[in-house]
Each structure stands twice: as structure tokens, then as C-alpha cells.
Design an enzyme around this catalytic site. Sequence first.
Site, PDB file in Angstrom:
ATOM      1  N   THR B 138       4.371  -7.127 -10.382  1.00 53.42           N
ATOM      2  CA  THR B 138       3.234  -6.916 -11.281  1.00 53.42           C
ATOM      3  C   THR B 138       3.514  -7.414 -12.697  1.00 53.42           C
ATOM      4  O   THR B 138       4.617  -7.253 -13.214  1.00 53.42           O
ATOM      5  CB  THR B 138       2.899  -5.416 -11.314  1.00 53.42           C
ATOM      6  OG1 THR B 138       2.530  -5.011 -10.006  1.00 53.42           O
ATOM      7  CG2 THR B 138       1.750  -5.124 -12.276  1.00 53.42           C
ATOM      8  N   SER B 144      -3.384  -6.681  -9.268  1.00 51.21           N
ATOM      9  CA  SER B 144      -3.865  -6.880  -7.912  1.00 51.21           C
ATOM     10  C   SER B 144      -3.897  -8.360  -7.509  1.00 51.21           C
ATOM     11  O   SER B 144      -3.645  -8.707  -6.360  1.00 51.21           O
ATOM     12  CB  SER B 144      -5.276  -6.297  -7.781  1.00 51.21           C
ATOM     13  OG  SER B 144      -5.239  -4.906  -7.992  1.00 51.21           O
ATOM     14  N   GLY B 400      -5.398  29.940 -14.029  1.00 56.67           N
ATOM     15  CA  GLY B 400      -4.362  29.802 -15.045  1.00 56.67           C
ATOM     16  C   GLY B 400      -2.978  29.658 -14.433  1.00 56.67           C
ATOM     17  O   GLY B 400      -2.136  28.904 -14.938  1.00 56.67           O
ATOM     18  N   GLU B 423       1.112   0.055  -5.539  1.00 56.55           N
ATOM     19  CA  GLU B 423       1.206  -0.477  -4.165  1.00 56.55           C
ATOM     20  C   GLU B 423      -0.174  -0.955  -3.704  1.00 56.55           C
ATOM     21  O   GLU B 423      -0.535  -0.807  -2.536  1.00 56.55           O
ATOM     22  CB  GLU B 423       1.758   0.574  -3.200  1.00 56.55           C
ATOM     23  CG  GLU B 423       3.250   0.772  -3.262  1.00 56.55           C
ATOM     24  CD  GLU B 423       4.024  -0.310  -2.502  1.00 56.55           C
ATOM     25  OE1 GLU B 423       5.150  -0.589  -2.898  1.00 56.55           O
ATOM     26  OE2 GLU B 423       3.491  -0.902  -1.540  1.00 56.55           O
ATOM     27  N   ASP B 425      -4.152  -1.342  -5.756  1.00 54.26           N
ATOM     28  CA  ASP B 425      -5.240  -0.469  -6.204  1.00 54.26           C
ATOM     29  C   ASP B 425      -6.136  -0.125  -5.011  1.00 54.26           C
ATOM     30  O   ASP B 425      -6.500  -0.997  -4.221  1.00 54.26           O
ATOM     31  CB  ASP B 425      -6.053  -1.196  -7.278  1.00 54.26           C
ATOM     32  CG  ASP B 425      -7.241  -0.373  -7.750  1.00 54.26           C
ATOM     33  OD1 ASP B 425      -7.086   0.343  -8.744  1.00 54.26           O
ATOM     34  OD2 ASP B 425      -8.315  -0.448  -7.101  1.00 54.26           O
TER      35      ASP B 425
END
Lengths: 647, 647
Positions: B138, B144, B400, B423, B425
Amino acid sequence: MAEPLDVPALTATLDGTYVEVRNLTRKRLVEYAGVLDDARELDRAAFRERVKDVVVELAATGQTGLGFPPEHGGGGDIGASVAAFETMAFGDLSVLVKVGVQFGLFGGAILQLGTQRHHDAYLAPLVRAELLGCFAMTETGHGSNVQELGTVARYDLETREYVITTPDDAARKDYIGNAAAHARVAVVFAQLDVGGASQGVHAFVVPIRDDAGAPLAGVRITDDGRKIGLNGVDNGRIAFDGVRVPRENLLNRYADVSETGVYTSEIENPDRRFFTMLGTLVQGRVCVGGAGINASKVALAIAVKYALRRRQFGPPGEPEVLLLDYGLHQRRLLPRLARTYALHFAQEVLAGQLHAVFSATEEVDERTRRALESRAAGTKALGTWHASDTIQECREACGGAGYLSVNRFDALRADTDVFTTFEGDNHVLLQLVAKGLLTDYSSSFGELDQLGMVRFVAGLAVETVIERTAVHKLLERIKDVLPGSGDDSWDTDAGLLDPQYQLAMLRWREEHMLSGVARRLKRGMDGGMAPAEVFSRCQDHVIGAARAHVERLVLEAFVDKVASMAEGPNRDAMGLLCDLYALSVVETDRAWWIEHGRLSVQRSKAISREVSSLCRRVRPIAEDLVDAFGIPAELLRTEILAEDPLT
Amino acid sequence: MAEPLDVPALTATLDGTYVEVRNLTRKRLVEYAGVLDDARELDRAAFRERVKDVVVELAATGQTGLGFPPEHGGGGDIGASVAAFETMAFGDLSVLVKVGVQFGLFGGAILQLGTQRHHDAYLAPLVRAELLGCFAMTETGHGSNVQELGTVARYDLETREYVITTPDDAARKDYIGNAAAHARVAVVFAQLDVGGASQGVHAFVVPIRDDAGAPLAGVRITDDGRKIGLNGVDNGRIAFDGVRVPRENLLNRYADVSETGVYTSEIENPDRRFFTMLGTLVQGRVCVGGAGINASKVALAIAVKYALRRRQFGPPGEPEVLLLDYGLHQRRLLPRLARTYALHFAQEVLAGQLHAVFSATEEVDERTRRALESRAAGTKALGTWHASDTIQECREACGGAGYLSVNRFDALRADTDVFTTFEGDNHVLLQLVAKGLLTDYSSSFGELDQLGMVRFVAGLAVETVIERTAVHKLLERIKDVLPGSGDDSWDTDAGLLDPQYQLAMLRWREEHMLSGVARRLKRGMDGGMAPAEVFSRCQDHVIGAARAHVERLVLEAFVDKVASMAEGPNRDAMGLLCDLYALSVVETDRAWWIEHGRLSVQRSKAISREVSSLCRRVRPIAEDLVDAFGIPAELLRTEILAEDPLT
């Protein structure tokens, strides 16, 4: 869109009455923009101290005290205090929540539940943040059901003191902001026991730390430790082992105990008394909803701007296509942008009502107060869910870059995450909304718990329930605008962009869902089921009806706002967004309208097409629309926008 | 449910073929359960080192090398390696992802894209974690769309070296796990330039650090800094300034450059070559999907158990009602529990196919490989979205307490958040799935980009597209089980729990959505729109069709699993969950079926009622169902379950 938008004018439209206080807050946020970096880089202990220091410094500027009476050092303007708080959501949210805890919850409880002696003793120092406090309501075993809190405050006739005790671990105060490190004083909610008789939950001022910061005798404080977000706020647990406070420490606006141990209250019914006390604290919910909506704006501003810079795939030999030119990317971001505007204007109406009720010089009737509380509950629920949903979608729409903390989604998402469950769990809040609608905020409203509501509604004719609702009165002319099967326009897409059609759709859904709930409650009770089982089985319908109600209010606010604007590109743009909001709501829940005979299959498909078409029309003005939020560039100095490594 | 479930037997059903390796992994996770605390308490730098140490220690046990060939120190079992990885998702996910980076991405690239010389040089040390590496694909400007990466590897004929260069900031490698601190070597994806001609993206082994950990000359490494989660993994950026590596460092399984600068490849078409190379890396997607599904199990186990201990509201004088006895709470948790089981069994089928393809001794045909890649992409997308959605809902369902990091939702949610966009989109992956369906994985599949797909599909008759799909062949007997308007059962709720009806519904939707996409693409192109615009406008339909396809595969896997089980309470329970999964899918998308004439309004309402009814039937066995996941108690030692402060 031939003419360009007037972005500053649109910002002014959004800022509304409180443009000055909002601009002043923006200036403050820019001064403190470094806190956004501190949130990432400091360790938990250091960041807590940093946030505390910022809150104290802000208090000195008057920024955080706008809602308190001038005679105690405040600004005397409720509306301005809400506007300032909302705007602070553009910055670090630990600062925001710490402000909310100190001035909204702690200060608000002293102001609203206390009387002159408490105001004189505490307000000025707490407004100056010299006295830091906390709001000790929630317990480990009791959150939403405050009436069943376990902490006990027994009046000791001999010493004229209250003795505060935590009977078991389930009754320890938990998740209390400011408790783990900074609060000197707590407003403690406890079951008042006078002479062996329980008088229900009341609030007491209880010192918990000495000046050096050490817990006082009988006060056990532990740290809630790391949380998903808001790690600049010191949440903790408090347990009390017979801690004694003077009789004067009862916050006695609505009830008191005499020296001789006689309990008195102007409000006879204990349930009503309890809900009246709680109702005075409504400002917290208004503020949280507004903060959620404004946090969404930050996320959308980043994601929309990124989508106008980042390119991906495309025809060979040409520049790749901008993300925002993909239909799916438009579908992911732009209806959420429209909903953000819609919620903004609904929040504006709500904050205006809050200001009116709490600034009124004459007594406000109970029905108006209950309606305000209901609207606050509903707007908070939708606003905070919207924040979670929108920030998450924006993060994903920025891919790997969205995962880096420097690009703000980390803190935005993590810090707002608890908004959906604190200051009232959203589902419980929507149940409150539905209760109000089903009982018409009747005089007995304040006395009804969930199961009481079931019995009350089941005791009336469904028609009676519905005829008393506000939405019923809005639906008289329905035939004119809402086609039914057999009408001429039933199978066409005519009029989809007519606000009257959109309003009629949302109003009709609300009324029909409410009557459905009423019918189900009645049927269940008539069938001999236990009220708890009846409630459990139609709970999702209860929630659905409340959500439909709030979405209707939101659309009305947006439609009214558009109608009030001067003609021109800005109004056209708001009209476009209003259509997109309205039709997105219908599209999302279209199965329901089809199932209930108010939407034909042809028209349903036409609505989906129209939503896509509206997205394409919003696309060219998307950047203007996020610029109009008026988020200072210093707060958007994310890596993905500041540099230009994408082309 | 008269008879109780046999929980250990159900765990065995879930564990399937790899019960031993899963149990061994559970044992390891218990040994390292302290990492869950380290993730909260250590600072980023210290936690990174801790995680690295754990990964190195795990490597020594053989835990992480199961998928590598025995001759290089591995276990020689792909299926076992996937099972081990999935199970590790019960523990800390930084450890998991660091394992995935080192052994799956880095090791997998060497194994799949390299040849003997690379295997001999690198596999044994990397399996032992003596050589740490990263997977540098990347870039900041290209995620992508890997084919358009900017990094260049020019073959220098004189020195017989490749010269690796980062031409601009958009081409810097980004978000690379192991890069910021630990990797000595990177597998770098770059445009291969031989004699001025670009041959497309290829992978090269590039040393990036010396033995002391300092970046080598010409290698600029920066740190991605804090991330939303996975802060035990050192993600970073790498840029190359003319870094030289020997000719042998090209991973040359699918293409090579001779000493004299002649480029050769068995696969002539460059697009097909590219997709073939990428296809060998499919295991990463299989693993991430499985990890998402297993992380969901942890969240559900905690939330379900909490809902069986925490009480709230109820009839006066009686114990408050358990959260899981509320209809809404059931609706929030139990369909997600059903979907988790469904995805688990679908993942089992996928992992089995992966094992078969990658363990085959004979050549596997390309169509089978493409179908595997498509299924991996689709299961990864649905499995990881499911994780985000489920963990978030579970956090909110714990109020909470869910917000405290000690109760695990913090790390679960933050760490898995990036699963939806790394890995591959998820939206891009579903487009890949749709492309495969629409082109029938034709021989030209590997050569088609998105716009090529638009042209390809538009060039065929819609009937041709559809007749070649697998789902079309499954739909022959549709009339028997799927009522249409006018049929006797159209307006009744008969047969809703018949798996054949449920399967027919999901198959019909898939086929109809696919033909809708084909029709839209054709219409757009015939109307003279540019392919990019055509694609943009029907992108949400493309995604919808792919999702429908995967949901159909998931249901088939679940139905098959139920059918394969021996009669008894466990099978009954699985049948119940399978019904709940199937009808939840239909309920969620019911508007679509109504709009397309395959669901009557009466039946649609009956399905909603049935989903609620199924939830009530699952309620009594909910705890058994989460216990069957076999998550060691040491990993569930959250505060909200370990103590008992709730009663």
C-alpha cells in the site's frame, strides 16, 4: 446549482442567535488546539492533569460559566451556555466532558436542587473551578433505574447529620467523572431514610477529599482505569462507610428534613417528586445531544474534504476518479451530511425551548416541562447515535488514513462512544419519550414507571390514546397529500419533493406506530400476560414509535428553517438537504410504510432513485456545506488534509 | 428445549477438523493472557516491544509456522495454520496482526511469489522469527488500486541490479506493519521498468535495516504514530531513494528478467499476470475474515453473560428483570449470535476450500482459484463488518461497564476496526465478488478492471449473464417453495421455517439483483454514458448483489451443517439459530423482496413476528451457545463477569 453558496451567510444561519458566543468559543478552541495532540501523546495521568488545567483556565475566561446566575459569577444565559458547550465539541472531547461534569452535572445539581445556602456556599467557587466536584448518581448495579439506587442517607436525629452508607458493591458509585482524581466534593444521590422510613432518592453535598487531595475518612475511591475514550476525564468509584454530613447538606429545593426529623415536601407523590428533581437536570441531555451532532460535523468535514482529494481507479490514461464522484461514496456521506443539518436545526429548537423554560420569570406548567424533557431525551438519543454512525462511516470512508489517530477519527469515535449510553441510555430515553406520548404527559405521567405506563395505556381505548397526541392533530388534511392505495398519485413519483408530503409521511408513521403500541399493550394485558412480559414483547415497537416521533420533530424543524430563509442559493441548498434527509428517512424504513399501506412499491423505488439523484445534486456543493460548519482550520489540521501526498 | 445442550460436543462441532490445533492455541493464549493487560497499561513503545517478544516466543513453539513447508521448518498444513490464526483472535489482536504481517503477508509473499532460491534464503529464518520482515504494498495515494502503485523498480543492465525509487510522497509505502521498528527486510511492490518499458507491478526483496535496526542508506522510514487500535504493531512509512538490490531479489515465480535485461513470463497478459500474483495471497483475507468472526464471539460471550447477571427495572417488590429477558435486548444480541454461528460455518467451508486448492498436488484450474478468491473476499467483507457491528452493539448493551477498557470491548472494537478496510477495503472486495459473478469468472476475468467489467457485461444479453451464474442453476424448482402473488401460500406464514424456502428466497434475491445490475450496466452503456459514470451510478446495486451472494453462501453453509449433525438438542439448537439467521436476513432487507414481488405484506409481518419468537426460544440456551465457543475463562476475566457486584 448555478449560483455559488454564500458560505459565511450559511455559517451565520447555523450559528443562529448565539453567533458571538460560538465565535468566541471557536477562538478559545484554536488557542487550545494543542490539546488534540496531547490526547494522543500524553500518558493517561499526564493527560488528565492537562485537561484539568485547561478546564480551570477556561473557567477563568468565563467560557464555562455562562449558564450560572450573574450574582454568583455566571453569565446568566442558559441558551448561550448550551451554544458554547456544543461548539466546544469541535475540539477535544475530554475537555468538553470534564466541563460538562464540573459545570453541568455538579454545578447544575447545586443550582437546580439546592437553595440559597448552597448557592451562596458553592456556586461562586465552582464557577471559578476553585471547587471541583462530581455528580455521584450512577451505581455499579443501578444506572438507568435511578429510583432503585442502593446508597443510603440516614438522618441521625441526635447529631442532626446524614449518615451516608454504601451497603454493598452493587451500590458503589461508578463511572463518576472527576471522582478518581480531582473532585473535592460530590453531589451524592441516595435513599433518604428518616426514622426508618424511606423517602426515596435525594441529593446531598458530601466532601470526599481534603485540600491535599486525599480521600476523607470513610470515603473509598478507586479508579475506573482506562476507558475506550475520554481518558482525560478521571472516572472513578466511590463507596461510603457511614460518612457524616450536616443536615444542611441536603439539597433541599424540593424536600427537607427538619431538625427534629420531620420530612416535608411540596410534592406529595414520591414518584412525581423524584421525576421533578430529575427533570431539572435536563440541560445535560440537551448538551450531550448537541455535542454529538457537532462531533459529527468534524468527521464529515474531514471525510468530505478527503474524498475531494483522494482518487482511486478510473479510465486508463486519465486521472483516477475522486472518491466523492462514486455513487456509493456519495450514498455513504451525503445523506449523513443532510441528517447532520437536520439534527442541527432540531437541536436549535430544543435549546431555544430549554432557554425559554429555564429563563422564564413565571412558573412553567408541568406539561411544558415534561414535553421539554421528552424532546431532550429524544434528540439526545438520535443525535448521539448519529454521531457514532457518522464518525464510523467517515473513518471507513478514509480507509487506512482514517485509522491513524492524527486524523482525528480515533478520538472522535472513542470519546463520543459513551454518549449513546451516558446521560441516560438511548434506548431507555426513547422509552421515556414513548411514555410521554402514550400518556399525553398527563398529570400522572411523573408517577408512572414502565409497568405503570403499560397499565395506564391498557386502561384506555386506543382511540383515546391517539386522539390526545399532538401528531394526531397535525394529520387532519392527510388525504390531500398522502396518497393511499387507489388514489391517483399512489403509483407515481409525483410530489416526492413536496415538504407537505414528507411531513405527512412522517406524521402518519408516528401516529400509526403509537396506536400500534397502544393496541399491543392493551391486547397483552387483556390476554392476562404480566405487565413486564407485555412490555418486553412490544419494547421494540415502543422504541420504534419514539424514534418516529423524534424524526418527525427533526423534519419539522428543518422544514421550518428552510421556510424562514431568504430566497437564494443558500435556501436552495438547505431545501435540497431537507429533501435528502426526509427521503432518506423514508427509504430506510420504507418496508414499514409499504407494510402499512402508505407507500406503493413503485413509489418506494422512485424514492430510492430520488435519494441517489439528490446525492448527485449535493455533490458539487458538498465542500461548501462542510465549510459552513465553521470548524476552524486549526482543528482540522489532520495529516490527510494538511499535506498533499495524494496526487 | 426440553433436553439441555451438550456444550462440549457443540464446541467440537465448531472446532471441526482442527480441534487439536485450536485447543493448543487456546492453551497458548491462556499462557499469554497477560498481554490483554499489557495492551491497556504499557505505553506504545513498550507495548510494541512486548508484542514483538510474544511473536518471537510463539514462533519458537511452532504455533505460527503451521502453513509453511516442513523442509523450511513449517508444519505443512494450510488448514491448520488458518485454524490457529482464527483462534488467536480470542486473545490480543496486536499479537494476531503482527503474526499475520510476519508470517502471512511477509512470509506468504516469499513463499508464494518467490522461488527455490528465496525459499532457501528466507523461509527458515522468517519462520523462526529471526528475520522479521514487512509487506510493502500500500502507498499513501494508492491502496485498493494496486496496479497504479507509484514506486518504481528499474532494472540496471550494467550492475544487474534493481533500483527502487519513490517518485513522490503519494508513492511512499504507508500503513506498513512491522515497518516502523522491527522489520529488517521488506517485500516491496513496485512498477518494474526494464529498458524503459513498464512491465507492471512486481515484488522485490529489499533489505531496509541493518542488524542494529538503523535504516539502510537510501531508505527513509517514518512512524505512522498512534492508531485507533493495534498499537502493539509498528506501522510506518517507507520511501526509497534509488535503493539497489541484486537481480536475484525479484520474487520470480511468475516473471523474471534475464541478466541481459529480457523480461519473460509464463502469463502473457499483464493484467492476468497481476491478478494471478495477487491471487496467491488470498490466505490473508481468509485469515482476517475468520479473525473478525472470532472476535465477535468474544464480544457476544461477554455481553450475553452480562445480560444474564445485570438486572434493571421490574415489578415493585420483586427482583429487577434480567437484561436478557427484555425483548429489545434479545433483538440486539441474539440475531447477531445466530449470524456469528452462520459466518463461522461459512468460514469453515472457505478455509476448507483454501486448504484444498493450496495443498493440491495437481494444478488447480484458474476458475476454481478465482472462485476461491471471490469467496474469500466476500466472507472477509461480511465477517469484518459483522465484527464491527457486533462488538459495538455488545459494548452498548453493557452500558458504562462496556466503556471500561478492562471489559475488553475497547481493544476488541478498536483493534478490529481496520479489518473492514485493510487486506482489501470491504466495498472494493464486494465489487470484486460482483465482477466474478457477472463475468462467470471467465477467462478474461483476470484481465478486467471495473470499467472493463462494465463493457464486458454490457456486451452480453442479460439472460446470458444470468444463465451462467451458479445461483441460476439452483433456482429451477423455485415454484415449489417460493410463493408468488396469487399462490395459495402468498399471504400466509406457512413454511417460514423451511430451509428450502429460506434458501429459495436468498437465491432468488441474488439472481434478481445480478440481473438488475446487468440490465443497468447495459442500459447505461447503450444510453451513451461513460463507463465510469455507468459504474458510479449502479455501484450500490453492484455491492448489494455481491452481499446477497455471500449471504446466500453463508446460509447454505449453515443449512448443510445442520443437516450433517446427529439428531438431538444440539442439532435442534443449530436449526433454531439457522432459522434466526435466515429470517433476520430477510427481515432486514424485506423491503427489497416486497418491492420485487416475492414477499407479501402479510408474510413480511409474519417474519418479523417469527424473528421475535425465535429470539425468545434462543434465550434459554443463550449462555450455552456462547460457552460453546470455547473461549478460555482466563480470556473472559473481565471485571463485569469476574466479580459479582450486580445483585
